[in-house]
Design a protein around this motif. Structure first.
Motif, PDB file in Angstrom:
ATOM      1  N   VAL A   1      56.863-114.492  23.694  1.00 53.49           N
ATOM      2  CA  VAL A   1      58.344-114.301  23.972  1.00 53.49           C
ATOM      3  C   VAL A   1      58.986-113.413  23.017  1.00 53.49           C
ATOM      4  O   VAL A   1      59.948-112.995  23.378  1.00 53.49           O
ATOM      5  CB  VAL A   1      58.900-115.661  24.365  1.00 53.49           C
ATOM      6  N   GLY A   2      58.506-113.263  21.863  1.00 56.03           N
ATOM      7  CA  GLY A   2      59.070-112.535  20.628  1.00 56.03           C
ATOM      8  C   GLY A   2      58.743-111.056  20.580  1.00 56.03           C
ATOM      9  O   GLY A   2      59.294-110.264  19.941  1.00 56.03           O
ATOM     10  N   THR A   3      57.910-110.724  21.711  1.00 56.19           N
ATOM     11  CA  THR A   3      57.316-109.283  21.623  1.00 56.19           C
ATOM     12  C   THR A   3      56.576-108.800  20.489  1.00 56.19           C
ATOM     13  O   THR A   3      56.673-107.642  20.219  1.00 56.19           O
ATOM     14  CB  THR A   3      58.580-108.285  22.219  1.00 56.19           C
ATOM     15  N   VAL A   4      56.138-109.583  19.716  1.00 56.89           N
ATOM     16  CA  VAL A   4      55.289-109.347  18.439  1.00 56.89           C
ATOM     17  C   VAL A   4      53.877-109.199  18.833  1.00 56.89           C
ATOM     18  O   VAL A   4      53.262-110.138  19.204  1.00 56.89           O
ATOM     19  CB  VAL A   4      55.621-110.161  17.315  1.00 56.89           C
TER      20      VAL A   4
ATOM     21  N   GLY B   1      74.934-105.141  16.004  1.00 55.63           N
ATOM     22  CA  GLY B   1      75.287-105.806  17.504  1.00 55.63           C
ATOM     23  C   GLY B   1      74.409-106.891  17.361  1.00 55.63           C
ATOM     24  O   GLY B   1      74.017-107.543  16.261  1.00 55.63           O
ATOM     25  N   GLU B   2      74.012-107.483  18.409  1.00 56.47           N
ATOM     26  CA  GLU B   2      73.154-108.774  18.748  1.00 56.47           C
ATOM     27  C   GLU B   2      71.577-108.263  18.381  1.00 56.47           C
ATOM     28  O   GLU B   2      71.034-107.312  18.731  1.00 56.47           O
ATOM     29  CB  GLU B   2      73.300-109.248  20.215  1.00 56.47           C
ATOM     30  N   LEU B   3      71.092-109.299  17.538  1.00 58.76           N
ATOM     31  CA  LEU B   3      69.628-109.145  17.540  1.00 58.76           C
ATOM     32  C   LEU B   3      68.933-110.152  18.143  1.00 58.76           C
ATOM     33  O   LEU B   3      68.865-111.143  18.129  1.00 58.76           O
ATOM     34  CB  LEU B   3      69.402-109.571  15.954  1.00 58.76           C
ATOM     35  N   VAL B   4      68.166-109.484  19.227  1.00 59.42           N
ATOM     36  CA  VAL B   4      67.321-110.408  20.253  1.00 59.42           C
ATOM     37  C   VAL B   4      66.122-110.726  19.619  1.00 59.42           C
ATOM     38  O   VAL B   4      65.271-110.073  19.220  1.00 59.42           O
ATOM     39  CB  VAL B   4      66.846-109.462  21.603  1.00 59.42           C
ATOM     40  N   LEU B   5      65.818-112.103  19.465  1.00 59.85           N
ATOM     41  CA  LEU B   5      64.730-112.728  18.949  1.00 59.85           C
ATOM     42  C   LEU B   5      63.537-112.804  19.879  1.00 59.85           C
ATOM     43  O   LEU B   5      62.349-112.858  19.687  1.00 59.85           O
ATOM     44  CB  LEU B   5      64.863-113.829  18.063  1.00 59.85           C
ATOM     45  N   SER B   6      63.768-113.066  21.137  1.00 59.56           N
ATOM     46  CA  SER B   6      62.945-113.365  22.167  1.00 59.56           C
ATOM     47  C   SER B   6      63.300-113.092  23.491  1.00 59.56           C
ATOM     48  O   SER B   6      64.607-112.913  23.699  1.00 59.56           O
ATOM     49  CB  SER B   6      62.465-114.781  22.365  1.00 59.56           C
TER      50      SER B   6
ATOM     51  N   ALA C   1      65.208-122.681  25.819  1.00 56.78           N
ATOM     52  CA  ALA C   1      66.264-123.551  25.728  1.00 56.78           C
ATOM     53  C   ALA C   1      67.488-123.063  24.875  1.00 56.78           C
ATOM     54  O   ALA C   1      68.484-123.827  25.342  1.00 56.78           O
ATOM     55  CB  ALA C   1      65.636-124.907  25.067  1.00 56.78           C
ATOM     56  N   ALA C   2      67.480-121.934  24.120  1.00 58.55           N
ATOM     57  CA  ALA C   2      68.702-121.659  23.542  1.00 58.55           C
ATOM     58  C   ALA C   2      69.363-120.512  24.264  1.00 58.55           C
ATOM     59  O   ALA C   2      70.459-120.139  23.699  1.00 58.55           O
ATOM     60  CB  ALA C   2      68.315-121.198  22.145  1.00 58.55           C
ATOM     61  N   ASP C   3      68.779-120.166  25.441  1.00 57.29           N
ATOM     62  CA  ASP C   3      69.623-119.097  25.981  1.00 57.29           C
ATOM     63  C   ASP C   3      70.801-119.611  26.699  1.00 57.29           C
ATOM     64  O   ASP C   3      70.801-119.789  27.779  1.00 57.29           O
ATOM     65  CB  ASP C   3      68.571-118.476  27.175  1.00 57.29           C
ATOM     66  N   ALA C   4      72.083-119.699  25.759  1.00 58.23           N
ATOM     67  CA  ALA C   4      72.989-120.204  26.351  1.00 58.23           C
ATOM     68  C   ALA C   4      73.834-119.431  27.561  1.00 58.23           C
ATOM     69  O   ALA C   4      74.396-119.615  28.317  1.00 58.23           O
ATOM     70  CB  ALA C   4      74.203-120.503  25.477  1.00 58.23           C
ATOM     71  N   SER C   5      73.686-118.041  27.349  1.00 59.83           N
ATOM     72  CA  SER C   5      74.274-116.994  28.326  1.00 59.83           C
ATOM     73  C   SER C   5      73.345-116.799  29.503  1.00 59.83           C
ATOM     74  O   SER C   5      73.694-116.049  30.585  1.00 59.83           O
ATOM     75  CB  SER C   5      74.295-115.597  27.668  1.00 59.83           C
ATOM     76  N   ARG C   6      72.161-117.399  29.544  1.00 58.82           N
ATOM     77  CA  ARG C   6      71.172-117.388  30.697  1.00 58.82           C
ATOM     78  C   ARG C   6      70.975-115.901  31.255  1.00 58.82           C
ATOM     79  O   ARG C   6      70.979-115.702  32.371  1.00 58.82           O
ATOM     80  CB  ARG C   6      71.678-118.163  32.031  1.00 58.82           C
ATOM     81  N   ASP C   7      70.807-115.005  30.215  1.00 56.78           N
ATOM     82  CA  ASP C   7      70.359-113.591  30.666  1.00 56.78           C
ATOM     83  C   ASP C   7      68.918-113.294  30.320  1.00 56.78           C
ATOM     84  O   ASP C   7      68.721-112.234  30.406  1.00 56.78           O
ATOM     85  CB  ASP C   7      71.496-112.734  29.730  1.00 56.78           C
ATOM     86  N   GLY C   8      68.236-114.402  30.038  1.00 56.20           N
ATOM     87  CA  GLY C   8      66.698-114.081  29.986  1.00 56.20           C
ATOM     88  C   GLY C   8      66.576-113.688  28.487  1.00 56.20           C
ATOM     89  O   GLY C   8      65.222-113.381  28.078  1.00 56.20           O
ATOM     90  N   ARG C   9      67.376-113.501  27.607  1.00 54.30           N
ATOM     91  CA  ARG C   9      66.863-113.124  26.285  1.00 54.30           C
ATOM     92  C   ARG C   9      67.567-114.273  25.052  1.00 54.30           C
ATOM     93  O   ARG C   9      68.719-114.890  25.412  1.00 54.30           O
ATOM     94  CB  ARG C   9      67.663-111.988  25.831  1.00 54.30           C
ATOM     95  N   VAL C  10      67.015-114.367  24.189  1.00 54.74           N
ATOM     96  CA  VAL C  10      67.581-115.172  23.057  1.00 54.74           C
ATOM     97  C   VAL C  10      67.994-114.357  21.951  1.00 54.74           C
ATOM     98  O   VAL C  10      66.914-113.927  21.234  1.00 54.74           O
ATOM     99  CB  VAL C  10      66.699-116.669  22.671  1.00 54.74           C
ATOM    100  N   THR C  11      68.965-114.567  21.419  1.00 53.99           N
ATOM    101  CA  THR C  11      69.866-113.847  20.464  1.00 53.99           C
ATOM    102  C   THR C  11      69.562-114.773  19.177  1.00 53.99           C
ATOM    103  O   THR C  11      69.276-115.935  19.152  1.00 53.99           O
ATOM    104  CB  THR C  11      71.167-113.328  20.624  1.00 53.99           C
ATOM    105  N   LEU C  12      69.542-114.064  17.989  1.00 55.06           N
ATOM    106  CA  LEU C  12      69.567-114.720  16.760  1.00 55.06           C
ATOM    107  C   LEU C  12      70.614-115.800  16.510  1.00 55.06           C
ATOM    108  O   LEU C  12      70.368-117.065  16.138  1.00 55.06           O
ATOM    109  CB  LEU C  12      69.987-113.646  15.485  1.00 55.06           C
ATOM    110  N   GLU C  13      71.785-115.720  16.793  1.00 51.97           N
ATOM    111  CA  GLU C  13      72.891-116.663  16.788  1.00 51.97           C
ATOM    112  C   GLU C  13      72.621-117.662  17.998  1.00 51.97           C
ATOM    113  O   GLU C  13      72.722-118.886  17.567  1.00 51.97           O
ATOM    114  CB  GLU C  13      74.186-115.841  17.526  1.00 51.97           C
ATOM    115  N   GLU C  14      72.210-117.388  19.226  1.00 53.32           N
ATOM    116  CA  GLU C  14      71.731-118.626  20.085  1.00 53.32           C
ATOM    117  C   GLU C  14      70.604-119.453  19.495  1.00 53.32           C
ATOM    118  O   GLU C  14      70.640-120.667  19.646  1.00 53.32           O
ATOM    119  CB  GLU C  14      71.367-118.082  21.358  1.00 53.32           C
ATOM    120  N   ALA C  15      69.684-118.820  18.955  1.00 50.96           N
ATOM    121  CA  ALA C  15      68.423-119.497  18.529  1.00 50.96           C
ATOM    122  C   ALA C  15      69.090-120.313  17.212  1.00 50.96           C
ATOM    123  O   ALA C  15      68.314-121.527  17.229  1.00 50.96           O
ATOM    124  CB  ALA C  15      67.330-118.549  17.931  1.00 50.96           C
ATOM    125  N   TYR C  16      69.682-119.960  16.220  1.00 53.11           N
ATOM    126  CA  TYR C  16      70.091-120.579  15.091  1.00 53.11           C
ATOM    127  C   TYR C  16      70.792-121.761  15.694  1.00 53.11           C
ATOM    128  O   TYR C  16      70.737-122.953  15.073  1.00 53.11           O
ATOM    129  CB  TYR C  16      70.883-119.818  14.136  1.00 53.11           C
TER     130      TYR C  16
END
Length: 510
Positions: free
Chosen positions: A61-64, A253-258, A207-222
């Motif tokens: 999910v982290g596109t690495v 801006g926002e750093l998308v981790l996954s 589980a950390a996707d609070a905005s429910r946009d299908g992406r998890v940002t650094l802030e959401e993950a932390y």
């Protein structure tokens, strides 16, 4: 004429290279796990497994991609230095200032250094590597470990001079540590890994996707990993663990981790009510995720395959088996699961009620001259459930105490029965309560020199405060203190006598 020719050429050749969309940033990862520390340190069980878990999450999910991921399991300081050198050379040849890099390490640590197979590597070397990498954004995650027993203590403590990483020293860089400089990080047998890495990986899966946009940002993950790690370690023998965070990403801006919505398999827990879920791989039996799902559905990115889902219900777990298809999604819900979630919510203080039986020693002040205190046994039945607005706890208590007079040799036996009600407040595993109580005190004085035994029945009123700590699913410890008065009989009528008591009890949920 010249303009028409130019238009035709552009149509034939397509967009010029300079007008093409800018290439998307590439992602790189170096993942390190080492179970063995210095001589005398207990071998860790899950550091290498945590590294493998993080690698899987980054690739799924982290596109690495695997070709830009280096994994190092079981290595000393020299081997890690060599790996850092090779990785630095490759980044210099292939990376661009638009790329970002993640460096994850799980191992023993202490005194500001990683402990790797009997050798030490200063954590400052990792920071310097991160700062010197030719990428736009660098992220360092340290889940460094120290040994323990049932809950192994993993951490950056004790450290005589903690490594300090200020934001101004890390422009374009982020450093996350699993614990504070004066705290332990911990791993869990139940989770088969460290608390922090488990919750971080589950958060990245969705589980950390609070905005429910299908992406998890650094802030959401932390935020997710911090809250869940704090909750998981609240009653741990290692103490509370608070992950730390240093960053300077100004203007980025926002750093998308996954990006869980891009995963090959997706599992949606389509139950509106909050609940605690376990996701277990059916074939291997390994725990994929343990999460406290909030209000509404939650989608997790998982590998295609068969899974067992367990939802904590009123008693035990409600289980459901599912198969996640390749390049597809499956949604799990329905009335039985929704009802189980509601029952669990009720046990946490919702519309339902729960009963607790508590037993333990008690110490009380005396109400007659020559007898300053009495010891005995306190037995209580506590009900948590709404009675009327503002009152959601009630209790019935029975206390038996006995004491011997000091000036005059006599024995006093007391039987106290009281009923109380009041509010309670929950905070994680802790419950705080207050109550007004009223009851009756039966007093028997015997062995009085040259006198017959005396018996009296006296009313009492008390103000009580208590705190309860949930130790296990149905076991808890309670501390209760009361102050008030007893209308005690005297030779010339009755008098209000101050009364104070304290009890320490073990509780069992019925």
């Amino acid at each position: 004429m010249g303009l028409r020719v130019l238009v035709v050429l552009l149509a034939v050749l397509g967009p010029l290279p300079c007008a093409a969309a800018e290439e998307a940033p590439r992602r790189w990862a170096l993942v390190v796990g080492e179970n063995q520390g210095l001589s005398g340190e207990e071998r860790l069980r899950f550091a290498e497994a945590d590294a493998q878990r993080m690698r899987e999450v980054l690739q799924e999910v982290g596109t690495v991609p695997p070709e830009r991921t280096m994994t190092l399991l079981g290595a000393d300081a020299a081997t890690l230095r060599e790996a850092l050198t090779r990785f630095r050379t490759r980044l210099a040849e292939e990376a661009s200032p638009r790329d970002w890099l993640l460096l994850y390490v799980s191992s023993h640590a202490g005194d500001g250094s990683l402990h790797l197979r009997g050798t030490e590597l200063p954590m400052r070397e990792l920071v310097d590597f991160l700062k010197g990498a030719p990428v736009g954004v660098g992220l360092l995650i340290l889940d460094s470990c120290r040994s323990g027993l049932a809950t192994r203590l993993k951490g950056l403590k004790p450290v005589a001079a903690p490594v300090t990483m200020e934001a101004s020293d890390l422009e374009g860089r982020v450093v996350i540590s699993a614990s504070g400089a004066d705290e332990y990080a911990q791993e869990s047998d139940a989770l088969q890994g460290s608390f922090f890495t488990h919750h971080l990986s589950v958060g990245l899966r969705g589980a950390a996707d609070a905005s429910r946009d299908g992406r998890v940002t650094l802030e959401e993950a932390y935020r997710y990993a911090y809250a869940r790690t704090l909750e998981s370690t609240l009653v741990s023998p290692g103490g509370v663990q608070r992950p730390t965070f240093r960053m300077d990403l100004r203007g980025r801006g926002e750093l998308v981790l996954s990006e869980p919505q891009q995963a090959r398999g997706r599992l949606t827990l389509d139950v509106k009510t909050p609940g605690r879920w376990l996701v277990v791989a059916s074939e291997s039996g390994s725990l994929v995720a343990e999460l406290e799902k909030g209000e509404g559905p939650t989608t997790l990115a998982v590998a295609p395959g068969a899974y067992r889902l367990l939802l904590r219900a009123d008693e035990g777990y409600l289980e459901r088996s599912v198969r996640v298809p390749l390049n597809g999604a499956v949604s799990v819900g329905g009335e039985p699961l929704e009802q189980a979630a509601r029952l669990r919510l009720a046990r946490k203080g919702g519309a339902g009620a729960s009963l607790l039986l508590a037993v333990g020693p008690s110490l009380t002040s005396g109400i007659v001259a020559g007898l300053s205190s009495l010891a005995g046994l306190d037995v209580r039945l506590v009900r948590e459930g709404s009675l009327f607005p503002g009152v959601d706890t009630s209790n019935l208590g029975l206390v038996v105490r006995r004491g011997t007079g000091s000036r005059v040799d006599f024995q006093q036996t007391e039987l106290e029965l009281r009923l109380g009600a009041g509010p309670h407040w929950k905070h994680g595993a802790w419950t705080f309560s207050g109550a007004l109580e009223a009851g009756a005190l039966a007093v028997l004085q015997s062995r009085i020199p040259e006198e017959e035994a005396r018996f009296g029945l006296e009313p009492l009123g008390l103000v009580t405060g208590g705190v309860r700590l949930d130790v296990r699913s149905r076991l808890s410890m309670l501390l209760s203190a009361s102050a008030g008065g007893v209308m005690a009989k005297r030779d010339r009528g009755t008098a209000l006598v101050p009364r104070a008591s304290a009890s320490l009890m073990m509780g069992f949920s019925l």
